[in-house]
Design an enzyme around this catalytic site. Structure first.
Site, PDB file in Angstrom:
ATOM      1  N   GLU A 121      -4.805  -3.722  -1.428  1.00 55.27           N
ATOM      2  CA  GLU A 121      -5.805  -4.009  -1.126  1.00 55.27           C
ATOM      3  C   GLU A 121      -6.527  -2.026  -0.846  1.00 55.27           C
ATOM      4  OE1 GLU A 121      -4.559  -5.645  -0.084  1.00 55.27           O
ATOM      5  OE2 GLU A 121      -5.683  -7.287   0.827  1.00 55.27           O
TER       6      GLU A 121
ATOM      7  N   LYS B 265      -1.676  -7.262  -9.204  1.00 57.19           N
ATOM      8  CA  LYS B 265      -2.727  -7.529  -7.926  1.00 57.19           C
ATOM      9  C   LYS B 265      -1.772  -6.963  -7.104  1.00 57.19           C
ATOM     10  CE  LYS B 265      -3.114  -8.704  -4.522  1.00 57.19           C
ATOM     11  NZ  LYS B 265      -3.360  -7.775  -3.471  1.00 57.19           N
TER      12      LYS B 265
ATOM     13  N   GLU C  83       9.638  -3.756  13.413  1.00 52.75           N
ATOM     14  CA  GLU C  83       8.995  -2.707  12.375  1.00 52.75           C
ATOM     15  C   GLU C  83       7.656  -2.121  13.023  1.00 52.75           C
ATOM     16  OE1 GLU C  83       7.583  -4.096   8.516  1.00 52.75           O
ATOM     17  OE2 GLU C  83       8.890  -2.071   7.629  1.00 52.75           O
TER      18      GLU C  83
ATOM     19  N   CYS D  12       9.829   2.239   3.587  1.00 52.41           N
ATOM     20  CA  CYS D  12      10.386   0.963   3.651  1.00 52.41           C
ATOM     21  C   CYS D  12      11.877   1.017   3.909  1.00 52.41           C
ATOM     22  CB  CYS D  12      10.324   0.078   2.801  1.00 52.41           C
ATOM     23  SG  CYS D  12      11.404   0.496   1.191  1.00 52.41           S
TER      24      CYS D  12
ATOM     25  N   SER E 246       5.395  -6.765   3.081  1.00 53.43           N
ATOM     26  CA  SER E 246       5.840  -6.800   4.545  1.00 53.43           C
ATOM     27  C   SER E 246       6.520  -8.239   4.524  1.00 53.43           C
ATOM     28  CB  SER E 246       5.109  -7.690   5.789  1.00 53.43           C
ATOM     29  OG  SER E 246       3.530  -8.212   5.365  1.00 53.43           O
TER      30      SER E 246
ATOM     31  N   PHE F  98       0.637  -0.867  -0.019  1.00 54.03           N
ATOM     32  CA  PHE F  98      -0.102   0.080  -0.083  1.00 54.03           C
ATOM     33  C   PHE F  98       0.742   1.217  -0.094  1.00 54.03           C
ATOM     34  CE2 PHE F  98       1.210   0.120   4.226  1.00 54.03           C
ATOM     35  CZ  PHE F  98       1.434   1.561   4.968  1.00 54.03           C
TER      36      PHE F  98
HETATM   37  P1  NAD Z   1       1.718  -6.391   3.937  1.00 54.89           P
HETATM   38  O1  NAD Z   1       2.889  -7.570   2.829  1.00 54.89           O
HETATM   39  O2  NAD Z   1       0.803  -6.501   4.071  1.00 54.89           O
HETATM   40  O3  NAD Z   1       1.334  -6.677   1.906  1.00 54.89           O
HETATM   41  C1  NAD Z   1       1.734  -6.294   0.390  1.00 54.89           C
HETATM   42  C2  NAD Z   1       0.460  -7.457  -0.518  1.00 54.89           C
HETATM   43  O4  NAD Z   1       0.572  -9.072   0.183  1.00 54.89           O
HETATM   44  C3  NAD Z   1      -0.413  -6.946  -0.743  1.00 54.89           C
HETATM   45  O5  NAD Z   1      -0.730  -6.821  -2.774  1.00 54.89           O
HETATM   46  C4  NAD Z   1      -1.867  -7.735  -0.283  1.00 54.89           C
HETATM   47  O6  NAD Z   1      -2.905  -7.355  -0.961  1.00 54.89           O
HETATM   48  C5  NAD Z   1      -0.475  -9.462   0.088  1.00 54.89           C
HETATM   49  N1  NAD Z   1      -0.899  -9.666   1.191  1.00 54.89           N
HETATM   50  C6  NAD Z   1      -1.629  -8.737   2.276  1.00 54.89           C
HETATM   51  N2  NAD Z   1      -1.783 -10.388   3.470  1.00 54.89           N
HETATM   52  C7  NAD Z   1      -1.265 -11.404   2.285  1.00 54.89           C
HETATM   53  C8  NAD Z   1      -0.898 -12.710   3.095  1.00 54.89           C
HETATM   54  N3  NAD Z   1      -1.444 -13.428   4.245  1.00 54.89           N
HETATM   55  N4  NAD Z   1      -1.011 -13.845   1.830  1.00 54.89           N
HETATM   56  C9  NAD Z   1      -0.907 -13.601   0.659  1.00 54.89           C
HETATM   57  N5  NAD Z   1      -1.133 -11.906  -0.039  1.00 54.89           N
HETATM   58  C10 NAD Z   1      -1.106 -11.579   1.031  1.00 54.89           C
HETATM   59  O7  NAD Z   1       2.366  -4.829   3.033  1.00 54.89           O
HETATM   60  P2  NAD Z   1       1.980  -4.143   3.100  1.00 54.89           P
HETATM   61  O8  NAD Z   1       1.387  -3.792   4.593  1.00 54.89           O
HETATM   62  O9  NAD Z   1       1.104  -3.303   2.336  1.00 54.89           O
HETATM   63  O10 NAD Z   1       2.856  -2.663   2.904  1.00 54.89           O
HETATM   64  C11 NAD Z   1       3.626  -2.758   4.213  1.00 54.89           C
HETATM   65  C12 NAD Z   1       5.110  -3.115   4.152  1.00 54.89           C
HETATM   66  O11 NAD Z   1       5.776  -3.341   3.244  1.00 54.89           O
HETATM   67  C13 NAD Z   1       5.934  -2.746   5.141  1.00 54.89           C
HETATM   68  O12 NAD Z   1       6.800  -4.065   5.977  1.00 54.89           O
HETATM   69  C14 NAD Z   1       6.925  -2.846   4.224  1.00 54.89           C
HETATM   70  O13 NAD Z   1       8.506  -2.405   4.807  1.00 54.89           O
HETATM   71  C15 NAD Z   1       7.266  -2.861   3.275  1.00 54.89           C
HETATM   72  N6  NAD Z   1       7.886  -2.571   1.787  1.00 54.89           N
HETATM   73  C16 NAD Z   1       8.890  -3.401   1.433  1.00 54.89           C
HETATM   74  C17 NAD Z   1       9.835  -2.241  -0.013  1.00 54.89           C
HETATM   75  C18 NAD Z   1      11.495  -3.081  -0.014  1.00 54.89           C
HETATM   76  O14 NAD Z   1      11.247  -2.790  -1.213  1.00 54.89           O
HETATM   77  N7  NAD Z   1      11.162  -3.332   0.765  1.00 54.89           N
HETATM   78  C19 NAD Z   1       9.104  -1.159  -0.180  1.00 54.89           C
HETATM   79  C20 NAD Z   1       7.517  -1.024   0.456  1.00 54.89           C
HETATM   80  C21 NAD Z   1       7.391  -1.034   1.344  1.00 54.89           C
END
Ligand code: NAD
Length: 499
Positions: free
Chosen positions: A176, A173, A384, A281, A226, A149
């Protein structure tokens, strides 16, 4: 209530699952739209259609594919304000920051215009008698991108640009939480000349993601989010024989040496710690001043700067420093971790827990927090937080400071503030972290370098954007060719029987 669906075969396509998730306005806490969540069958149909569209797209010459990217750059620039407004409205970040989100994605599309050069391959003339050898970079077929997000323009652009210009079709994808900008980008790509079906935006949740991971046509998965989900996706995609690169969470340390310019370091910490409400991040979430004198002086400089921060909705003007966090659950998690810091004995120097914004009482705003005397065993250090919370861990020496960063399980970014070249060079060389800033707080590499963390911040071999993205989204085929040495005996005037 507004409904948001999918982008399939070049059209907005209504989902049929009957499953929805709420899209909030984080500034007011109100639900502003309902997002359709795709089933496995819907995902599989979108993939089958993408596979058909990919054949002609993969056979289109790289220069023509690059021209689509050229036009895409123009269209993103044309619609920059519209994209940034839609982004702020769903994510909550300030308008200038939303433009930055689009801009850093756009720069990767600019890099993709160089595809004909980047896809050239290798050639060895006369590898043996009459033998030439050449390696081609070919598209993988259908690939998938799953995005978080916190950068709803930048990260989808990092995925779609390289994947598409290499000749693949992509299933995107998006998160959401803020799905509108990726859909707007898909429409712009159509206007730029991308054939229908080559980019499918399929909205969804875990059910949709699992369908991506198990779909046999999808050849590669690029994920950002994450760490627990990154690891899960990497393992399941790899077990299913897919290529995977999955980028995870972070805990970025900034080391402040006694010789650093402390005003510069304090200003940098404010932007890097509290900008975008800490939901980056590459945010700095841990300050490590070296020596008690440095620590005392740094805290003294940070406090008035933090107290001056303007927190508000993106509509309140460009002088707002940061907006709300993305959901109520995110806000509750941040406040729970702050409480754990207090309970575990850290000193809460700036307490943002009672922060309240008149007229926006139901919004997901979190006041800025500053902790001092944090120790490595505390939850606020190991986890985090992804909110406007900066933790200070005092180190007795440079060696102690570098060890802290090296021992942490995350390894996305880090920074050092110093005037000493030897220390800076030693730090850059020894640190086990993917992206390093020297007197630069958020060292996000530009589009023509690569982006990626180490340790639990990244799973897979290749980084995002830059030349690595062209390696990730293509596979190499090597041809060894021997040709008969040609007609040596002059012209033939009679038909010859084939031997
Ligand atoms: P998230 O892991 O909750 O979601 C990321 C994606 O995974 C979304 O599209 C979501 O729909 C999907 N998802 C969520 N739960 C899932 C599950 N149980 N099974 C399968 N798919 C699932 O992350 P977020 O809250 O959207 O984003 C924030 C996180 O992203 C932070 O931890 C941040 O550090 C990290 N991030 C990392 C980078 C990088 O380049 N390393 C860049 C941006 C953000």
């Amino acid at each position: 209530m507004k409904e948001i669906h999918h982008w399939i075969d070049g059209k907005e396509t209504k989902g049929g699952s009957g499953r929805f998730s709420d899209v909030f306005n984080p500034a007011t806490g109100e639900v502003q739209a309902r997002l359709s969540l795709a089933t496995k069958a819907e995902l599989d149909d979108a993939v089958a259609s993408a596979a058909k569209a990919q054949v002609a797209w993969g056979a289109t010459n790289p220069q023509r594919r690059a021209r689509v990217m050229m036009k895409f750059v123009d269209l993103i620039n044309r619609d920059m304000d519209k994209l940034a407004e839609a982004l702020s409205a769903e994510h909550g970040k300030t308008f200038p920051d939303a433009k930055g989100d689009v801009q850093r994605g756009l720069e990767v599309i600019e890099f993709c215009i160089g595809a004909p050069h980047l896809l050239k391959g290798e050639f060895t003339d006369s590898a043996g008698p009459g033998i030439d050898m050449y390696s081609m970079r070919q598209p993988l077929g259908v690939v998938a991108g799953i995005t978080p997000f916190n950068f709803p323009a930048m990260i989808p652009l990092w995925k779609m640009g390289p994947a598409l210009v290499c000749g693949n079709a992509m299933i995107l994808k998006p998160s959401e939480r803020d799905p509108s900008v990726p859909l707007m980008l898909a429409k712009l790509l159509q206007e730029a000349g991308l054939p229908d079906g080559v980019l499918q935006v399929v909205n969804g949740d875990k059910e949709t993601v699992d369908a991506i991971l198990d779909n046999e046509t999808i050849q590669a998965v690029g994920f950002v989010g994450s760490t627990p989900i990154a690891q899960y996706i990497y393992e399941r995609a790899s077990a299913n024989g897919k290529r995977a690169q999955c980028f995870g969470g972070a805990k970025n340390h900034m080391i402040i040496m006694p010789d650093a310019d402390l005003d510069q370091a304090a200003d940098a910490l404010i932007g890097a710690g509290y900008g975008a409400a800490g939901e980056r991040c590459m945010a700095i979430s841990v300050a490590v001043p070296v020596g008690e004198k440095t620590a005392d002086a740094l805290i003294e400089k940070l406090v008035p700067r933090i107290e001056k921060l303007k927190v508000g909705p993106w509509t309140a003007g460009d002088d707002v420093d940061y907006g709300p966090v993305v959901t109520k659950a995110a806000k509750e998690n941040i406040l729970r971790l702050v409480q754990s810091g207090v309970d575990q004995g850290a000193e809460l120097v700036v307490d943002g827990r009672d922060f309240n914004l008149q007229g926006y009482e139901d919004g997901f705003f979190v006041g800025p927090h500053l902790f001092d005397r944090v120790t490595p065993d505390m939850d606020i250090y190991t986890q985090e937080i992804f909110g406007p919370v900066l933790s200070t861990v005092r180190a007795g020496s440079y060696e102690e400071a570098i060890k802290l960063a090296m021992d942490h399980e995350y390894g996305n970014g880090t920074a050092i503030y110093t005037r000493d070249g030897d220390t800076a060079r030693d730090f850059a060389s020894r640190i086990n972290i993917g992206m390093v800033g020297i007197n630069v707080p958020i060292p996000v590499p530009l589009a023509y370098h690569t982006f990626g963390g180490w340790k639990k911040s990244g799973f897979g071999d290749l980084n995002q954007h830059g030349p690595d993205a062209f390696r990730f989204y293509t596979r190499t085929k090597t041809v060894t060719a021997r040709w008969p040495s040609g007609i040596k005996e002059g012209g033939e005037f009679n038909f010859k029987a084939m031997d």
